[in-house]
Design an enzyme around this catalytic site. Sequence first.
Site, PDB file in Angstrom:
ATOM      1  N   HIS A  48       0.593  -1.199   0.193  1.00 45.86           N
ATOM      2  CA  HIS A  48      -0.025   0.437  -0.259  1.00 45.86           C
ATOM      3  C   HIS A  48       1.110   1.292  -0.281  1.00 45.86           C
ATOM      4  O   HIS A  48       0.732   2.188   1.145  1.00 45.86           O
ATOM      5  CB  HIS A  48      -0.941   0.505   1.396  1.00 45.86           C
ATOM      6  CG  HIS A  48      -2.100   0.686   1.554  1.00 45.86           C
ATOM      7  ND1 HIS A  48      -2.778   0.693   0.525  1.00 45.86           N
ATOM      8  CD2 HIS A  48      -2.308   2.059   2.049  1.00 45.86           C
ATOM      9  CE1 HIS A  48      -4.298   1.558   0.478  1.00 45.86           C
ATOM     10  NE2 HIS A  48      -3.879   2.220   1.860  1.00 45.86           N
ATOM     11  N   ASN A 100      -4.124   3.433  -5.189  1.00 47.03           N
ATOM     12  CA  ASN A 100      -3.350   2.408  -5.092  1.00 47.03           C
ATOM     13  C   ASN A 100      -3.732   1.486  -5.692  1.00 47.03           C
ATOM     14  O   ASN A 100      -3.351   0.555  -6.326  1.00 47.03           O
ATOM     15  CB  ASN A 100      -3.258   1.793  -3.650  1.00 47.03           C
ATOM     16  CG  ASN A 100      -2.522   2.377  -2.644  1.00 47.03           C
ATOM     17  OD1 ASN A 100      -0.469   2.331  -2.260  1.00 47.03           O
ATOM     18  ND2 ASN A 100      -2.701   3.186  -1.422  1.00 47.03           N
TER      19      ASN A 100
END
Length: 413
Positions: A218, A224
């Site tokens: 992440h 993301n």
Amino acid sequence: MPSMYTSPFSMSPLLPRQGTPQMEALSEKASALIYSSYQQHCPQGIAEILREALRPMNSYYTNKIEGQHTTPLLIAQAMSKDFSAKPDEAQKQRAALACMQAEVWAEGTIGSPGILPAGGLYFGSEFICSLHHAMYQHLSMEDRMAHGVHQDGSAWDEEVVPGQLRKHDVQVGLHIPPSKDYLPAFMDEFHNGYRFELRGERAVIAILAAHHRLAWIHPFGDGNGRTIRLHTHSGLHALGLTKGIWSPMRGLARSHARYNEVLARADLPREGDQDGRGNLSEKHFIQFIDFMLDTCLDQVSFMNQMLEMTGFEERLHKMLMAESVSPETPNLLKLNSLLPLKYLLHAGQMPKQDFKAMLGGDSDRTQSRVIKDLTTLGILKSESLHAPYKLAFPIKLFRYLFPGLWVEAESGQ
């Protein structure tokens, strides 16, 4: 919030162990994907047009997975710089365009030589951050604002800087990604773990395995999921598999619940001595990679059906018949407009005089009316007064030409 990960070993294994029956099964599926993709045929007249026509669909689906999608109609309007007066909808339109622009950049940067770039560039932090930058550079500061909660429960708001690793520790559902201070170390380990997987079945497996491990890290404050899916898309493109005519994004959105499930389960720790040798579960990791392979194989199979030429030409004819009753395009069938369109499917382009000649008829006025209706419909275009004619596949025609490909676009909303 519990303590963050600080050791890159925490995300091991980066690849399933070699020599196991499970890995052999993955290799067989990866081989099948490579073979079926290389066997896929797209006529010259369709390939580049379809690549551009599918970008809005890819953008729609990757944003839909995030719950931040707008409608296909509003994407088409945004492509003509027509933005909604509603701020939330306009923001989603801008996000859709940003994803499309980033896809163009990614494919152009990495190319499609049939092998991943030497030195593991594709898996490197610089390239991954560049993907994020390619997307977020097109958004305003207001569109780039991210929100979250500190460990002590206090809220934070921050502008997401394009291509910059996150500056906050976060929790994503039940998963606690690595501490922000250790992100460079995790990204280095990520690169080192995959950098030598450059071709063939091992590269395919590495690209799909990296999809989860990058989500586990992440790395960014926002974006993301979209960056990671673009990373996967560009890797498969580099191997020469997608050819611009399919992407895993559609399949992942259509199996959204299952996608989230296998992503989350691959976050789980190792379940006993028979579950690999790393910190995370190898069993669930393999299940995730297997799901991704199945998703890709399904997309290749579906597009093979769409590109079967006899069926495509029949759908083209049905489209002309259906639209000839429209008051906007009443002349579509007054001449043999199907014949030059079928020629363009294979040739890619045709001089304007040759197109008119192939239409038949002895009236220049009627020929001009037919051509005007074809351009109004959107199936025919020319870039300038003297440029040749080419095909075009606007979103509104998907329901005729590619039924079931982008179901949400078929309603015309």
